[in-house]
Design an enzyme around this catalytic site. Sequence first.
Site, PDB file in Angstrom:
ATOM      1  N   HIS A  17       0.837  -1.206   0.000  1.00 43.18           N
ATOM      2  CA  HIS A  17       0.000   0.000   0.000  1.00 43.18           C
ATOM      3  C   HIS A  17       0.873   1.259   0.000  1.00 43.18           C
ATOM      4  CE1 HIS A  17      -3.076  -2.723   2.178  1.00 43.18           C
ATOM      5  NE2 HIS A  17      -3.515  -2.547   0.944  1.00 43.18           N
ATOM      6  N   LYS A  41     -14.839  -8.803   4.988  1.00 44.65           N
ATOM      7  CA  LYS A  41     -13.661  -9.164   5.790  1.00 44.65           C
ATOM      8  C   LYS A  41     -13.885  -8.710   7.222  1.00 44.65           C
ATOM      9  CE  LYS A  41     -10.779  -7.892   1.759  1.00 44.65           C
ATOM     10  NZ  LYS A  41      -9.803  -6.910   1.257  1.00 44.65           N
ATOM     11  N   ARG A  90      -2.120  -6.144  -8.413  1.00 43.44           N
ATOM     12  CA  ARG A  90      -1.063  -7.128  -8.218  1.00 43.44           C
ATOM     13  C   ARG A  90      -1.061  -8.191  -9.292  1.00 43.44           C
ATOM     14  NH1 ARG A  90      -3.091  -7.901  -2.215  1.00 43.44           N
ATOM     15  NH2 ARG A  90      -4.945  -7.377  -3.420  1.00 43.44           N
ATOM     16  N   SER A 127      -3.127  -7.990   2.578  1.00 43.66           N
ATOM     17  CA  SER A 127      -3.581  -7.810   3.972  1.00 43.66           C
ATOM     18  C   SER A 127      -4.295  -9.060   4.454  1.00 43.66           C
ATOM     19  CB  SER A 127      -4.521  -6.607   4.076  1.00 43.66           C
ATOM     20  OG  SER A 127      -3.859  -5.437   3.697  1.00 43.66           O
TER      21      SER A 127
HETATM   22  P1  ADP Z   1      -9.876  -3.447  -0.262  1.00 42.42           P
HETATM   23  O1  ADP Z   1     -10.410  -4.067   0.977  1.00 42.42           O
HETATM   24  O2  ADP Z   1     -10.643  -2.267  -0.758  1.00 42.42           O
HETATM   25  O3  ADP Z   1      -9.514  -4.418  -1.372  1.00 42.42           O
HETATM   26  P2  ADP Z   1      -7.109  -3.333   0.529  1.00 42.42           P
HETATM   27  O4  ADP Z   1      -6.721  -2.635   1.783  1.00 42.42           O
HETATM   28  O5  ADP Z   1      -7.019  -4.809   0.525  1.00 42.42           O
HETATM   29  O6  ADP Z   1      -8.541  -2.773   0.201  1.00 42.42           O
HETATM   30  O7  ADP Z   1      -6.271  -2.768  -0.699  1.00 42.42           O
HETATM   31  C1  ADP Z   1      -6.349  -1.423  -1.109  1.00 42.42           C
HETATM   32  C2  ADP Z   1      -5.732  -1.278  -2.501  1.00 42.42           C
HETATM   33  O8  ADP Z   1      -4.355  -1.600  -2.454  1.00 42.42           O
HETATM   34  C3  ADP Z   1      -6.340  -2.218  -3.542  1.00 42.42           C
HETATM   35  O9  ADP Z   1      -6.377  -1.534  -4.787  1.00 42.42           O
HETATM   36  C4  ADP Z   1      -5.366  -3.356  -3.603  1.00 42.42           C
HETATM   37  O10 ADP Z   1      -5.394  -4.023  -4.850  1.00 42.42           O
HETATM   38  C5  ADP Z   1      -4.063  -2.601  -3.407  1.00 42.42           C
HETATM   39  N1  ADP Z   1      -3.002  -3.447  -2.891  1.00 42.42           N
HETATM   40  C6  ADP Z   1      -3.035  -4.281  -1.831  1.00 42.42           C
HETATM   41  N2  ADP Z   1      -1.845  -4.901  -1.637  1.00 42.42           N
HETATM   42  C7  ADP Z   1      -1.027  -4.427  -2.612  1.00 42.42           C
HETATM   43  C8  ADP Z   1       0.340  -4.691  -2.983  1.00 42.42           C
HETATM   44  N3  ADP Z   1       1.088  -5.564  -2.318  1.00 42.42           N
HETATM   45  N4  ADP Z   1       0.850  -4.031  -4.050  1.00 42.42           N
HETATM   46  C9  ADP Z   1       0.066  -3.171  -4.743  1.00 42.42           C
HETATM   47  N5  ADP Z   1      -1.209  -2.867  -4.464  1.00 42.42           N
HETATM   48  C10 ADP Z   1      -1.757  -3.495  -3.413  1.00 42.42           C
END
Ligand code: ADP
Length: 149
Positions: A17, A41, A90, A127
């Site tokens: 992130h 989640k 990703r 996450s």
């Molecule tokens: P959500 O619950 O909305 O999917 P996340 O907190 O899981 O939110 O992720 C927020 C954003 O960050 C999403 O666009 C996700 O694809 C991106 N993201 C999560 N992990 C990574 C990573 N390792 N590299 C790049 N982008 C990521």
Amino acid sequence: MKRAIFPGSFDPFTKGHLSILMRALPLFDQIIVAVGQNSDKSPMTPTMQRIARLDDLFKNEPKVSVIQYSGLTMDFCKAQNAKFIIRGLRNAQDFNYEQPIAQTNLALGSVETIFFSAEPQLSHLSSTIARDIAKHGGEIQSFLPDIIK
Ligand code: ADP
């Protein structure tokens, strides 16, 4: 004023992130890290704690603010007068999930989604996996920016 929203559940906020946010920063005057609740989640860290840590992480970055939100991201963008959403990709699975949402936000909210490809060395970070590992007592320090640890 070019303002973007970086929405997510950020539970926890990982190095993946952080990478997306720092790469987006030069493109915008202001980025709001919008901490939402994903109904699919169950949270590991309470929202207010997540926000406090993110406030700390970005305390020296005047272009970044951290706000909790609920409801449609499109409505939150309107309320904040933000015309852009930042998301990270990703893999193809992320793309397949994100594309129709981006198209809907454009069609119904006139909000553009800007996608950043994950850095290859961070593209395995998730996450959801971090929460699973933590739940079973495993080590997730390497997933996290220093202040979040
Ligand atoms: P959500 O619950 O909305 O999917 P996340 O907190 O899981 O939110 O992720 C927020 C954003 O960050 C999403 O666009 C996700 O694809 C991106 N993201 C999560 N992990 C990574 C990573 N390792 N590299 C790049 N982008 C990521």
